[in-house]
Motif scaffolding. Structure first.
Motif, PDB file in Angstrom:
ATOM      1  N   GLY A 102       0.547  -1.190   0.121  1.00 30.06           N
ATOM      2  CA  GLY A 102       0.083   0.056  -0.157  1.00 30.06           C
ATOM      3  C   GLY A 102       1.054   1.117   0.127  1.00 30.06           C
ATOM      4  O   GLY A 102       1.961   1.260   0.816  1.00 30.06           O
ATOM      5  N   TYR A 103       0.291   2.044  -0.595  1.00 33.36           N
ATOM      6  CA  TYR A 103       1.160   3.460  -0.876  1.00 33.36           C
ATOM      7  C   TYR A 103       0.728   4.299   0.457  1.00 33.36           C
ATOM      8  O   TYR A 103       1.533   4.926   1.094  1.00 33.36           O
ATOM      9  N   THR A 104      -0.562   4.440   0.724  1.00 36.40           N
ATOM     10  CA  THR A 104      -0.983   5.129   1.684  1.00 36.40           C
ATOM     11  C   THR A 104      -2.008   4.309   2.432  1.00 36.40           C
ATOM     12  O   THR A 104      -2.712   3.222   1.851  1.00 36.40           O
ATOM     13  N   PRO A 105      -2.419   4.836   3.646  1.00 34.73           N
ATOM     14  CA  PRO A 105      -3.396   3.934   4.449  1.00 34.73           C
ATOM     15  C   PRO A 105      -4.839   3.883   3.521  1.00 34.73           C
ATOM     16  O   PRO A 105      -4.941   4.946   2.947  1.00 34.73           O
ATOM     17  N   PRO A 106      -5.340   2.648   3.589  1.00 31.37           N
ATOM     18  CA  PRO A 106      -5.312   1.808   4.389  1.00 31.37           C
ATOM     19  C   PRO A 106      -4.459   0.662   3.671  1.00 31.37           C
ATOM     20  O   PRO A 106      -4.449   0.557   2.520  1.00 31.37           O
ATOM     21  N   TYR A 107      -3.298   0.190   4.452  1.00 27.26           N
ATOM     22  CA  TYR A 107      -2.635  -0.746   3.849  1.00 27.26           C
ATOM     23  C   TYR A 107      -3.228  -2.294   4.123  1.00 27.26           C
ATOM     24  O   TYR A 107      -4.061  -2.488   4.739  1.00 27.26           O
ATOM     25  N   PHE A 108      -2.595  -3.047   3.229  1.00 25.73           N
ATOM     26  CA  PHE A 108      -3.451  -4.536   3.111  1.00 25.73           C
ATOM     27  C   PHE A 108      -2.197  -5.479   3.084  1.00 25.73           C
ATOM     28  O   PHE A 108      -1.160  -5.286   2.624  1.00 25.73           O
ATOM     29  N   VAL A 109      -2.783  -6.721   3.614  1.00 26.31           N
ATOM     30  CA  VAL A 109      -1.588  -7.753   3.796  1.00 26.31           C
ATOM     31  C   VAL A 109      -1.836  -8.620   2.726  1.00 26.31           C
ATOM     32  O   VAL A 109      -2.899  -9.116   2.119  1.00 26.31           O
ATOM     33  N   THR A 110      -0.647  -9.027   2.027  1.00 24.32           N
ATOM     34  CA  THR A 110      -0.802  -9.893   0.955  1.00 24.32           C
ATOM     35  C   THR A 110       0.314 -11.124   1.225  1.00 24.32           C
ATOM     36  O   THR A 110       0.897 -11.069   2.391  1.00 24.32           O
ATOM     37  N   VAL A 111       0.607 -12.150   0.417  1.00 24.86           N
ATOM     38  CA  VAL A 111       1.450 -13.089   0.734  1.00 24.86           C
ATOM     39  C   VAL A 111       2.492 -13.026  -0.385  1.00 24.86           C
ATOM     40  O   VAL A 111       2.057 -13.132  -1.741  1.00 24.86           O
ATOM     41  N   LEU A 112       3.773 -12.940  -0.059  1.00 22.49           N
ATOM     42  CA  LEU A 112       4.827 -13.299  -1.251  1.00 22.49           C
ATOM     43  C   LEU A 112       4.929 -14.796  -1.087  1.00 22.49           C
ATOM     44  O   LEU A 112       5.448 -15.353  -0.065  1.00 22.49           O
ATOM     45  N   ASN A 113       4.864 -15.434  -2.253  1.00 24.34           N
ATOM     46  CA  ASN A 113       4.717 -16.882  -2.374  1.00 24.34           C
ATOM     47  C   ASN A 113       5.535 -17.323  -3.756  1.00 24.34           C
ATOM     48  O   ASN A 113       4.809 -17.163  -4.784  1.00 24.34           O
ATOM     49  N   TYR A 114       6.839 -17.404  -3.702  1.00 21.64           N
ATOM     50  CA  TYR A 114       7.792 -17.399  -4.869  1.00 21.64           C
ATOM     51  C   TYR A 114       8.997 -18.515  -4.634  1.00 21.64           C
ATOM     52  O   TYR A 114       9.454 -18.496  -3.480  1.00 21.64           O
ATOM     53  N   THR A 115       9.164 -19.044  -5.709  1.00 27.87           N
ATOM     54  CA  THR A 115      10.676 -19.864  -5.579  1.00 27.87           C
ATOM     55  C   THR A 115      11.114 -19.125  -6.549  1.00 27.87           C
ATOM     56  O   THR A 115      11.102 -18.980  -7.689  1.00 27.87           O
ATOM     57  N   ILE A 116      12.502 -18.734  -6.422  1.00 22.15           N
ATOM     58  CA  ILE A 116      13.311 -17.842  -6.968  1.00 22.15           C
ATOM     59  C   ILE A 116      14.701 -18.564  -7.331  1.00 22.15           C
ATOM     60  O   ILE A 116      15.257 -19.014  -6.498  1.00 22.15           O
ATOM     61  N   PRO A 117      14.957 -18.784  -8.632  1.00 25.12           N
ATOM     62  CA  PRO A 117      15.985 -19.790  -9.060  1.00 25.12           C
ATOM     63  C   PRO A 117      17.255 -19.030  -9.006  1.00 25.12           C
ATOM     64  O   PRO A 117      18.233 -19.570  -9.053  1.00 25.12           O
ATOM     65  N   ARG A 118      17.295 -17.670  -8.832  1.00 19.56           N
ATOM     66  CA  ARG A 118      18.564 -16.816  -8.986  1.00 19.56           C
ATOM     67  C   ARG A 118      18.424 -15.715  -7.952  1.00 19.56           C
ATOM     68  O   ARG A 118      17.584 -15.050  -8.199  1.00 19.56           O
ATOM     69  N   LEU A 119      19.346 -15.515  -7.107  1.00 21.62           N
ATOM     70  CA  LEU A 119      19.394 -14.462  -6.104  1.00 21.62           C
ATOM     71  C   LEU A 119      20.424 -13.551  -6.500  1.00 21.62           C
ATOM     72  O   LEU A 119      21.782 -13.538  -6.920  1.00 21.62           O
ATOM     73  N   ASP A 120      20.081 -12.237  -6.805  1.00 22.33           N
ATOM     74  CA  ASP A 120      21.201 -11.151  -7.228  1.00 22.33           C
ATOM     75  C   ASP A 120      21.538 -10.364  -5.934  1.00 22.33           C
ATOM     76  O   ASP A 120      20.958 -10.248  -5.113  1.00 22.33           O
TER      77      ASP A 120
END
Length: 180
Positions: A102-120
């Protein structure tokens, strides 16, 4: 007379010194056990720190979050779901974490659900309290997410900060465990 008095005082001092030294060598069983317990505890703590160093250097660890907070002053949220974690295997990361958007209130909760094959920009740096591990990834989106772990080897605890140029930082506190 003075000579006799001097010899008597010296003899008393010698006897007192010998008795004090003798008392230190003859510890009671309770005191002996305390010293042994302290030595065993110190040895276990040193072994735990070595194990934590080994886990971090192998790049084979899991972060288990317990709390999360939007920075700089969002409410502290407790994470009870044991399925939320980040696993790091060398240059691969498996991420399943709640994230506050969220940029401004109200903020919201989401889920980061990823498998990342390469870490920079994967970086591991030793600090006086443990380790600093960081990497970044676009998470299959248009912006870059930067993950910064502050790992404390004495306690096994860690603080993870996820930074994104578009959202407020989100900070997690939790523990580090070994991946098998």
């Amino acid at each position: 007379m003075k000579r006799f008095l001097f010899v008597a005082v010296a003899l008393l001092c010698a006897v007192a010194t010998i008795s004090v030294i003798g008392q230190k060598k003859n510890l009671s069983p309770k005191e002996e056990r305390r010293e042994v317990r302290e030595q065993r505890r110190a040895q276990r703590l040193a072994e735990y720190e070595k194990m934590m160093d080994s886990i971090i250097l192998s790049h084979n660890f899991q972060f288990n979050p317990q709390t999360m907070q939007r920075q700089p002053a969002g409410p502290m949220r407790t994470i009870m779901n044991p399925e939320y974690n980040i696993g790091v295997w060398g240059s691969v990361a498996d991420i399943c974490l709640p994230y506050i958007k969220g940029y401004t209130p109200p903020y919201f909760v989401t889920v980061l659900n990823y498998t990342i094959p390469r870490l920079d920009n994967f970086l591991t740096e030793q600090t006086h309290e443990g380790w600093m591990v960081s990497f970044s990834s676009p998470l299959f989106s248009g912006t870059t997410y930067t993950f910064v772990f502050e790992i404390y080897t004495r306690t096994g605890g860690a603080v993870l900060t996820i930074k994104n140029p578009w959202y407020s930082d989100v900070q997690y506190s939790g523990t580090i465990t070994q991946l098998y």
